[in-house]
Design an enzyme around this catalytic site. Sequence first.
Site, PDB file in Angstrom:
ATOM      1  N   SER A   9       0.847  -1.211   0.000  1.00 27.22           N
ATOM      2  CA  SER A   9       0.000   0.000   0.000  1.00 27.22           C
ATOM      3  C   SER A   9       0.872   1.246   0.000  1.00 27.22           C
ATOM      4  O   SER A   9       0.370   2.368  -0.059  1.00 27.22           O
ATOM      5  CB  SER A   9      -0.934   0.010   1.212  1.00 27.22           C
ATOM      6  N   ASN A  30      -2.432  -3.017  12.828  1.00 23.80           N
ATOM      7  CA  ASN A  30      -3.890  -2.902  12.744  1.00 23.80           C
ATOM      8  C   ASN A  30      -4.428  -1.695  13.488  1.00 23.80           C
ATOM      9  O   ASN A  30      -5.322  -1.001  12.998  1.00 23.80           O
ATOM     10  CB  ASN A  30      -4.554  -4.187  13.265  1.00 23.80           C
ATOM     11  N   THR A  60     -40.844  24.630 -10.893  1.00 21.95           N
ATOM     12  CA  THR A  60     -40.950  23.210 -10.554  1.00 21.95           C
ATOM     13  C   THR A  60     -41.001  22.508 -11.905  1.00 21.95           C
ATOM     14  O   THR A  60     -41.500  23.093 -12.880  1.00 21.95           O
ATOM     15  CB  THR A  60     -42.241  22.896  -9.743  1.00 21.95           C
ATOM     16  N   HIS A  61     -40.456  21.326 -11.996  1.00 25.08           N
ATOM     17  CA  HIS A  61     -40.360  20.589 -13.277  1.00 25.08           C
ATOM     18  C   HIS A  61     -39.627  21.405 -14.345  1.00 25.08           C
ATOM     19  O   HIS A  61     -39.901  21.247 -15.531  1.00 25.08           O
ATOM     20  CB  HIS A  61     -41.748  20.212 -13.808  1.00 25.08           C
ATOM     21  N   SER A  67     -13.732  26.597 -27.348  1.00 24.92           N
ATOM     22  CA  SER A  67     -13.789  25.399 -28.177  1.00 24.92           C
ATOM     23  C   SER A  67     -12.588  25.426 -29.105  1.00 24.92           C
ATOM     24  O   SER A  67     -12.116  26.495 -29.489  1.00 24.92           O
ATOM     25  CB  SER A  67     -15.092  25.419 -28.975  1.00 24.92           C
ATOM     26  N   LYS A 112     -17.244  30.219 -28.975  1.00 31.44           N
ATOM     27  CA  LYS A 112     -17.789  29.479 -27.831  1.00 31.44           C
ATOM     28  C   LYS A 112     -17.170  29.870 -26.498  1.00 31.44           C
ATOM     29  O   LYS A 112     -15.979  30.125 -26.396  1.00 31.44           O
ATOM     30  CB  LYS A 112     -17.556  27.962 -28.005  1.00 31.44           C
ATOM     31  N   GLU A 126     -19.399  21.940 -15.240  1.00 26.64           N
ATOM     32  CA  GLU A 126     -19.586  20.601 -15.839  1.00 26.64           C
ATOM     33  C   GLU A 126     -18.672  19.582 -15.161  1.00 26.64           C
ATOM     34  O   GLU A 126     -19.069  18.454 -14.865  1.00 26.64           O
ATOM     35  CB  GLU A 126     -19.306  20.636 -17.348  1.00 26.64           C
TER      36      GLU A 126
HETATM   37  N1  ARG Z   1      -1.031  -1.609   4.869  1.00 28.30           N
HETATM   38  C1  ARG Z   1      -2.086  -2.069   5.703  1.00 28.30           C
HETATM   39  C2  ARG Z   1      -3.370  -1.319   5.376  1.00 28.30           C
HETATM   40  O1  ARG Z   1      -3.260  -0.322   4.773  1.00 28.30           O
HETATM   41  C3  ARG Z   1      -1.758  -1.855   7.144  1.00 28.30           C
HETATM   42  C4  ARG Z   1      -2.292  -2.857   8.067  1.00 28.30           C
HETATM   43  C5  ARG Z   1      -1.678  -4.146   7.840  1.00 28.30           C
HETATM   44  N2  ARG Z   1      -1.997  -5.100   8.833  1.00 28.30           N
HETATM   45  C6  ARG Z   1      -1.816  -6.385   8.647  1.00 28.30           C
HETATM   46  N3  ARG Z   1      -2.138  -7.150   9.621  1.00 28.30           N
HETATM   47  N4  ARG Z   1      -1.424  -6.841   7.514  1.00 28.30           N
HETATM   48  O2  ARG Z   1      -4.433  -1.738   5.725  1.00 28.30           O
END
Ligand code: ARG
Length: 463
Positions: A23, A110, A155-156, A277, A283, A290
């Site tokens: 990650s 965690n 409305t509408h 444009s 334009k 948008e």
């Molecule tokens: N890179 C992990 C995430 O973004 C962090 C937690 C990882 N924990 C584990 N038990 N693998 O969720």
Amino acid sequence: MSKARSKRFNVDSSRLLKELNASLPFDKKLYAEDIKGSIAHARMLCSQEILSIEELERIVNGLAQVKEEIEKGKFTFDIADEDIHMAVEKRLTQIIGPVGGKLHTARSRNDQVALDFRLYVQKHNLLIAGLLKGLIHSFVTIAEKHTATMLPGMTHLQHAQPISFAYHMLAYANMFRRDFERFMQSYERNNLSPLGCAALAGTPHNIDREFVANELEFAGTTQNCLDTVSDRDFALEISFNIATAMMHISRLSEELIIWSSSEFSYIKLSDKHATGSSIMPQKKNPDIPELLRGKTGRVNGNLISLLTVLKGLTLAYNKDMQEDKEGVFDSVETMEMALRVLKEMIDEMHVNKDRMLEATMVGHLSATDLADYMVQKLGIPFREAYNTTGAAVNLADEKGIDVSQLSLEDLQSIDERIESDVLEKLQLQNSMNARNSQGATSQTQTKRQIETLQKWLESINCV
Ligand code: ARG
């Protein structure tokens, strides 16, 4: 060998697996939160005598150096480290030696990721609330200038009754006020520290979670560790709050686009917020609203993605949860950019009062006032008055004029009991101001709404 693989592993993972697993390419965005959390954790470990003062100093100085290296672009991000948590810890240990390995005592990735991500979300809850406050201020400022500027309320998408441009702007101010409140309420609800929950079951070390919560300026700690490491409600909430605010922005964008068409010409966006444009030199396109309308799609997608990622997960952490971050980052960045651009666009748009007034003469906007007159003055049932008014509308159409332009004779030809006092009631400005019930479009009520919002804006000093 990756840091997150103990001696239990004999073979290193393939490059492809590392890429899937990592990650780091996106969670490096959380480096400041990660380091801040680690410093708080280390201070707590020291105050609990799990780390010595000397060890704490080395860890804190080491982390400061890691931060500086990242900020100066001198840090080497290696996806073999998996994520920002392992990358920071590895570098820390390179700098200060094996004592760096003590930092992870009584902590798991965690609860660490739950903390980092929560700190990020909390910071942006406040930032977005602050931007919303600025936007609301812009709407109120425009409203102050336009309590007498009339346009056809619809409305509408069909002309219905005359309203003021101020009233229309205040509708948006109120929407964005609810959005503001949602971000602040999410901030309050989630203002609890997850750190110390460790992997899922807490820790046998003698930690002090309150200490960490205080260091990180949370209002307290979460209650149940299993829930805490499984919980991404805070991320869902910001995703939903953003999706809702973007939906409001998208509706406004739709109106801005329509209003800047030649057919409407109610407003002119500043040249800054329009583009040309490549082939049609004449334009001027409303690309910015948008894009804001278009970007609403992706934030909706991000919300649904996260709900879907979470819906089948057993407690506690599952690696699926690593998919929680990119969508939130994207929604947050989209929201903040949208709010900044929108404020600028609203502040700088030109309001074409004359064109709005001209439009009010189409569609018999005061027809309801004729029916209301007959109810109030003649005491006839509304449904009968409604039908008679229909005849007046037909007559005006035949004559090619607006109901407000019918003469007394015209009106008496439809119902002879109608008297001359009806004529002023049908004038559009009077029609608008007759709607004087609480929250309505009359100038008196609109000014009251402006005052309410001004007082509310003054009362907010939290962002
Ligand atoms: N890179 C992990 C995430 O973004 C962090 C937690 C990882 N924990 C584990 N038990 N693998 O969720």
